[in-house]
Design a protein around this motif. Structure first.
Motif, PDB file in Angstrom:
ATOM      1  N   LEU A 122     -12.578  -6.027  -3.300  1.00 39.38           N
ATOM      2  CA  LEU A 122     -11.547  -6.674  -2.492  1.00 39.38           C
ATOM      3  C   LEU A 122     -10.939  -5.704  -1.491  1.00 39.38           C
ATOM      4  N   ALA A 123     -10.648  -6.231  -0.300  1.00 39.09           N
ATOM      5  CA  ALA A 123      -9.985  -5.416   0.718  1.00 39.09           C
ATOM      6  C   ALA A 123      -8.560  -5.096   0.282  1.00 39.09           C
ATOM      7  N   LEU A 124      -8.106  -3.919   0.654  1.00 36.06           N
ATOM      8  CA  LEU A 124      -6.744  -3.504   0.328  1.00 36.06           C
ATOM      9  C   LEU A 124      -5.778  -4.147   1.308  1.00 36.06           C
ATOM     10  N   PRO A 125      -4.763  -4.875   0.827  1.00 30.08           N
ATOM     11  CA  PRO A 125      -3.768  -5.443   1.740  1.00 30.08           C
ATOM     12  C   PRO A 125      -2.776  -4.374   2.180  1.00 30.08           C
ATOM     13  N   GLY A 126      -1.944  -4.720   3.136  1.00 31.81           N
ATOM     14  CA  GLY A 126      -0.837  -3.841   3.462  1.00 31.81           C
ATOM     15  C   GLY A 126       0.216  -3.880   2.367  1.00 31.81           C
ATOM     16  N   LEU A 127       0.937  -2.792   2.216  1.00 32.28           N
ATOM     17  CA  LEU A 127       1.959  -2.734   1.171  1.00 32.28           C
ATOM     18  C   LEU A 127       2.991  -3.843   1.342  1.00 32.28           C
ATOM     19  N   GLU A 128       3.287  -4.197   2.588  1.00 34.10           N
ATOM     20  CA  GLU A 128       4.293  -5.234   2.861  1.00 34.10           C
ATOM     21  C   GLU A 128       3.845  -6.612   2.383  1.00 34.10           C
ATOM     22  N   GLU A 129       2.568  -6.780   2.067  1.00 31.97           N
ATOM     23  CA  GLU A 129       2.058  -8.068   1.597  1.00 31.97           C
ATOM     24  C   GLU A 129       2.264  -8.264   0.098  1.00 31.97           C
ATOM     25  N   ILE A 130       2.727  -7.235  -0.592  1.00 33.97           N
ATOM     26  CA  ILE A 130       2.947  -7.330  -2.039  1.00 33.97           C
ATOM     27  C   ILE A 130       4.440  -7.562  -2.262  1.00 33.97           C
ATOM     28  N   PRO A 131       4.842  -8.781  -2.658  1.00 32.04           N
ATOM     29  CA  PRO A 131       6.252  -9.189  -2.621  1.00 32.04           C
ATOM     30  C   PRO A 131       7.056  -8.746  -3.839  1.00 32.04           C
ATOM     31  N   VAL A 132       7.396  -7.464  -3.898  1.00 32.51           N
ATOM     32  CA  VAL A 132       8.267  -6.992  -4.967  1.00 32.51           C
ATOM     33  C   VAL A 132       9.436  -6.244  -4.344  1.00 32.51           C
ATOM     34  N   GLN A 133      10.527  -6.176  -5.074  1.00 33.98           N
ATOM     35  CA  GLN A 133      11.746  -5.544  -4.571  1.00 33.98           C
ATOM     36  C   GLN A 133      12.301  -4.596  -5.630  1.00 33.98           C
ATOM     37  N   GLY A 134      13.359  -3.873  -5.257  1.00 33.76           N
ATOM     38  CA  GLY A 134      14.093  -3.065  -6.219  1.00 33.76           C
ATOM     39  C   GLY A 134      13.262  -1.950  -6.818  1.00 33.76           C
ATOM     40  N   VAL A 135      13.383  -1.777  -8.140  1.00 32.79           N
ATOM     41  CA  VAL A 135      12.704  -0.700  -8.849  1.00 32.79           C
ATOM     42  C   VAL A 135      11.190  -0.777  -8.648  1.00 32.79           C
TER      43      VAL A 135
END
Length: 203
Positions: A109-122
């Protein structure tokens, strides 16, 4: 494929083509701490026993040489399943076949951009730090299926380990697509054994 966050804020990856959803990273100690903060059979004395075998590490200041300590090493499979059922009633540890299926899928699988992984905080802090340290070229590298802990998996009635840790963390000569790791003393708390949960998607 797509990403989402679980109740602890950590990222998951949905892979409908293989019929599975998976924790993007091995279960972290930070996630365990949310679990034991709630009423359950596990408390401070149990966690102290775990930390003796696998010491805690600050998620804000960890270096590349220490990163395995972020994750929940030294749990027995039955304890990992108790955590899984708290996180989601339909979550489980993988079979050997499922773990290898995930390994092969992420390698392609192609690596997405970090901004495409929807996590916040810690979880965002941890993921950002790992991204900087790993400089990943694939989801396999980012996920630490390769370069992380040995992970518990089922092989028939037996619990075994799969993974390819960094030699500096745990020297080995095995290939997780061919070999399984059978601990000599599975009742012990093994710092190099962690776990990753999955969910089986219905047809």
């Amino acid at each position: 494929m797509w990403f989402f966050a679980d109740r602890t804020g950590f990222p998951w990856l949905a892979l409908p083509d293989v019929g599975l959803e998976m924790q993007l990273l091995p279960t972290a100690k930070l996630q365990l701490e949310q679990w034991i903060a709630e009423p359950n059979a596990f408390g401070d004395s149990w966690y102290e026993e775990v930390l003796k075998a696998s010491p805690r590490l600050s998620y804000r200041r960890f270096e590349a040489a220490q990163r395995e300590s972020l994750f929940a090493g030294a749990l027995r499979p039955e304890e990992a399943l108790d955590f899984a059922h708290w996180l989601g009633s339909d979550l489980d540890l993988p079979t050997v076949g499922e773990w290898r299926q995930l390994y092969r899928a992420l390698a392609d699988l192609a690596l997405p951009g970090l901004e495409e992984i929807p996590v916040q905080g810690v979880a965002r802090v941890v993921l950002q730090r790992l991204w900087e340290q790993l400089a990943p070229s694939s989801l396999l590298e980012l996920s630490l299926l390769r370069g992380g802990l040995i992970e518990w998996a089922r092989q028939g009635p037996e619990w075994v380990g799969l993974g390819a840790p960094r030699p500096a963390f745990w020297p080995h000569l095995w290939n997780p697509l061919v070999d399984v790791v059978r601990p000599l003393r599975p009742e012990e708390r093994l710092r190099h054994f962690g776990f990753r949960l999955l969910r089986r998607l219905e047809d």
